[in-house]
Scaffold this motif. Structure first.
Motif, mmCIF file in Angstrom:
data_model
loop_
_atom_site.group_PDB
_atom_site.id
_atom_site.type_symbol
_atom_site.label_atom_id
_atom_site.label_comp_id
_atom_site.label_asym_id
_atom_site.label_seq_id
_atom_site.Cartn_x
_atom_site.Cartn_y
_atom_site.Cartn_z
ATOM 1 N N ARG A 271 0.845 -1.208 0.000
ATOM 2 C CA ARG A 271 0.000 0.000 0.000
ATOM 3 C C ARG A 271 0.873 1.248 0.000
ATOM 4 O O ARG A 271 0.611 2.196 -0.740
ATOM 5 N N ARG A 272 1.916 1.246 0.839
ATOM 6 C CA ARG A 272 2.810 2.412 0.899
ATOM 7 C C ARG A 272 3.520 2.628 -0.436
ATOM 8 O O ARG A 272 3.717 3.769 -0.862
ATOM 9 N N ALA A 273 3.878 1.533 -1.101
ATOM 10 C CA ALA A 273 4.573 1.667 -2.395
ATOM 11 C C ALA A 273 3.642 2.301 -3.438
ATOM 12 O O ALA A 273 4.060 3.162 -4.216
ATOM 13 N N VAL A 274 2.372 1.885 -3.435
ATOM 14 C CA VAL A 274 1.411 2.448 -4.378
ATOM 15 C C VAL A 274 1.198 3.940 -4.078
ATOM 16 O O VAL A 274 1.177 4.773 -4.992
ATOM 17 N N VAL A 275 1.094 4.257 -2.791
ATOM 18 C CA VAL A 275 0.914 5.658 -2.387
ATOM 19 C C VAL A 275 2.092 6.499 -2.867
ATOM 20 O O VAL A 275 1.915 7.611 -3.379
ATOM 21 N N ALA A 276 3.299 5.969 -2.726
ATOM 22 C CA ALA A 276 4.493 6.714 -3.160
ATOM 23 C C ALA A 276 4.432 6.993 -4.664
ATOM 24 O O ALA A 276 4.798 8.091 -5.112
ATOM 25 N N LEU A 370 -6.705 1.696 -4.212
ATOM 26 C CA LEU A 370 -5.545 1.458 -3.345
ATOM 27 C C LEU A 370 -5.783 0.117 -2.678
ATOM 28 O O LEU A 370 -6.551 0.015 -1.723
ATOM 29 N N ASN A 371 -5.169 -0.916 -3.243
ATOM 30 C CA ASN A 371 -5.347 -2.262 -2.700
ATOM 31 C C ASN A 371 -4.157 -3.111 -3.118
ATOM 32 O O ASN A 371 -3.368 -2.702 -3.967
ATOM 33 N N VAL A 372 -4.056 -4.282 -2.485
ATOM 34 C CA VAL A 372 -2.837 -5.083 -2.692
ATOM 35 C C VAL A 372 -2.904 -5.958 -3.948
ATOM 36 O O VAL A 372 -1.967 -6.688 -4.233
ATOM 37 N N ARG A 373 -3.964 -5.860 -4.709
ATOM 38 C CA ARG A 373 -4.017 -6.578 -5.992
ATOM 39 C C ARG A 373 -3.494 -5.731 -7.134
ATOM 40 O O ARG A 373 -3.321 -6.239 -8.251
ATOM 41 N N LEU A 374 -3.274 -4.454 -6.892
ATOM 42 C CA LEU A 374 -2.828 -3.573 -7.974
ATOM 43 C C LEU A 374 -1.420 -3.946 -8.422
ATOM 44 O O LEU A 374 -0.503 -4.028 -7.604
ATOM 45 N N SER A 375 -1.244 -4.145 -9.728
ATOM 46 C CA SER A 375 0.100 -4.329 -10.281
ATOM 47 C C SER A 375 0.689 -2.943 -10.561
ATOM 48 O O SER A 375 -0.037 -1.936 -10.557
#
Ligand SMILES: *Cc1c(COP(=O)(O)O)cnc(C)c1O
Length: 395
Positions: A271-276, A370-375
């Motif tokens: 999640r933090r990586a996607v936010v970044a 924002l979820n953990v399935r996002l590539s």
């Protein structure tokens, strides 16, 4: 009404859902094993999930329930909140945070939010306290912890209970401490879209004496629960001490939770990586305002709430969402403020301007996927779509 535009030629091919859960083979196998085990309702797995979650948080105890709504309701009853009492909370939350106040016959008193975090404003809370105030329900909006120190300070001075709605805030920290690790009651949600899911489910943390009373109230008011009665050596006798509720978690749900909890640190990292990636892409765009993370907190990043600078755009928020939908990007809005919903608006004679900060921000907010399935490719698609809409509709 504008006619919906046609799907774009350059849009991604498949619709990107807003918040699908990530359920692995481990969860599936654990559920199947539970179904085969002969014990499918509240039992050993629920007990283990409670123990493991309390250990993860560093809490002295935990009570697993079938929703966060149940946890909030149970907590209010356990705290003795009822008719004639006032409970202070935020307008920028899901209806459940306020519905439970109505459930116990108390009066919700809404207090507007801070412009940066969109969390309840502790200074305004102080001014809303009256002799009837019994409790405060701060909601950690999007996973950003509420500024708890001034809130607890005010509560302590006035003898008020604080019940934290941490539906978004599992894994969040305030001044180094995990939300839910203290003595006060804190309610978590494991609904399908939340950072950890059991399909439906919730957890109440707090001190052992509070949780013992809450446990009884959450299950028919019975002096001893079924697992203990039906287990070897269990006794058939019980007493009803209170007309309680039917809010227990099942071992089928706990089977999911046990594995989701093990995966939580990895989930949070993703999640933090996607936010970044989102922050990096949008920070320099003057039509967009990215979410804040104050230095004294660790955000749980349940939601990524992007705010539009409407003065820089020729379209409003609803049209912006429609444009993203046309580009196959699923989004949502968190939340339609409580004071706009007909029940609350009419009962308490609210206008949109009753809570101007919540209202003005509502009009310009969009929750991005924002979820953990996002590539990484999915994230790039979201970024490209948002930038494309901005450049097409820039004023
Ligand atoms: C999801 C949510 C709830 C309710 O959680 P359930 O487990 O669905 O009952 C309560 N408060 C907030 C802020 C939420 O987002």
């Amino acid at each position: 009404m504008t006619a919906p535009s046609r799907p774009r030629a350059n849009a991604r091919q498949e619709f990107l859902p807003f918040a699908p859960p990530l359920i692995g083979e481990e969860e599936i196998n654990e559920v199947v094993a539970t179904l085969r085990s002969g014990w499918i309702t509240t039992g050993p797995k629920t007990k283990r999930f409670e123990t493991n979650l309390a250990a993860y948080l560093g809490a002295s105890g935990a009570l697993a329930l079938n929703s966060c709504t149940a946890a909030l309701h149970t907590a209010l009853v356990t705290l003795g909140v009822g008719p004639g009492d006032e409970v202070i909370t935020t307008p920028l939350t899901f209806a459940a945070s306020v519905n439970v106040i109505e459930h116990v016959g108390a009066r919700p008193v809404l207090v507007d939010v801070e412009a940066d975090t969109l969390n309840i404003d502790p200074a305004m809370v102080e001014r809303a306290i009256t002799p009837r105030t019994k409790a405060i329900i701060p909601v950690h909006f999007a996973g950003h912890p509420v500024d708890l120190d001034p809130l607890y300070d005010a509560a302590q001075r006035r003898g008020l209970a604080v019940l934290e709605d941490a539906a978004h805030a599992l894994a969040a920290r305030y001044k180094g401490r995990l939300i839910g690790s203290g003595e006060n009651p804190v309610a978590f949600s494991f609904y399908a879209t939340k950072n950890l899911t059991t399909g439906e489910g919730g957890m109440l943390t707090g001190n052992p004496e509070f949780l013992e009373r809450a446990r009884l109230i959450s299950l028919h008011g019975m002096s001893r629960d079924a697992w203990k009665r039906y287990d070897k050596g269990g006794k058939w006798y019980y007493e009803v001490l209170y007309p309680g509720f039917k809010y227990n978690m099942t071992d089928i749900q706990a089977a999911l939770g046990l594995w989701q909890l093990k995966k939580l640190p990895g989930f949070e990292e993703r999640r933090r990586a996607v936010v970044a990636l989102y922050d990096q892409a949008f920070a320099q765009e003057d039509a967009l305002e990215t979410p804040v993370e104050r230095p004294e907190v660790e955000h749980a990043w349940h939601l990524y709430v992007l705010r539009l600078r409407l003065e820089a755009l020729r379209i409003d928020r609803d049209q912006f969402i429609e444009e993203l939908t046309n580009r196959n990007i699923g989004t949502s809005v968190h939340f339609i403020p409580i004071h706009l919903h007909p029940y609350y608006r009419d009962k308490y004679a609210f206008t949109p301007e009753s809570y101007p900060i919540a209202f003005s921000n509502y009009r310009r907010m969009i929750s991005l996927p924002l979820n953990v399935r996002l590539s990484d490719a999915d994230v790039a698609d979201v970024i490209e779509a948002v930038r494309d809409v901005v450049s097409e509709f820039r004023r």
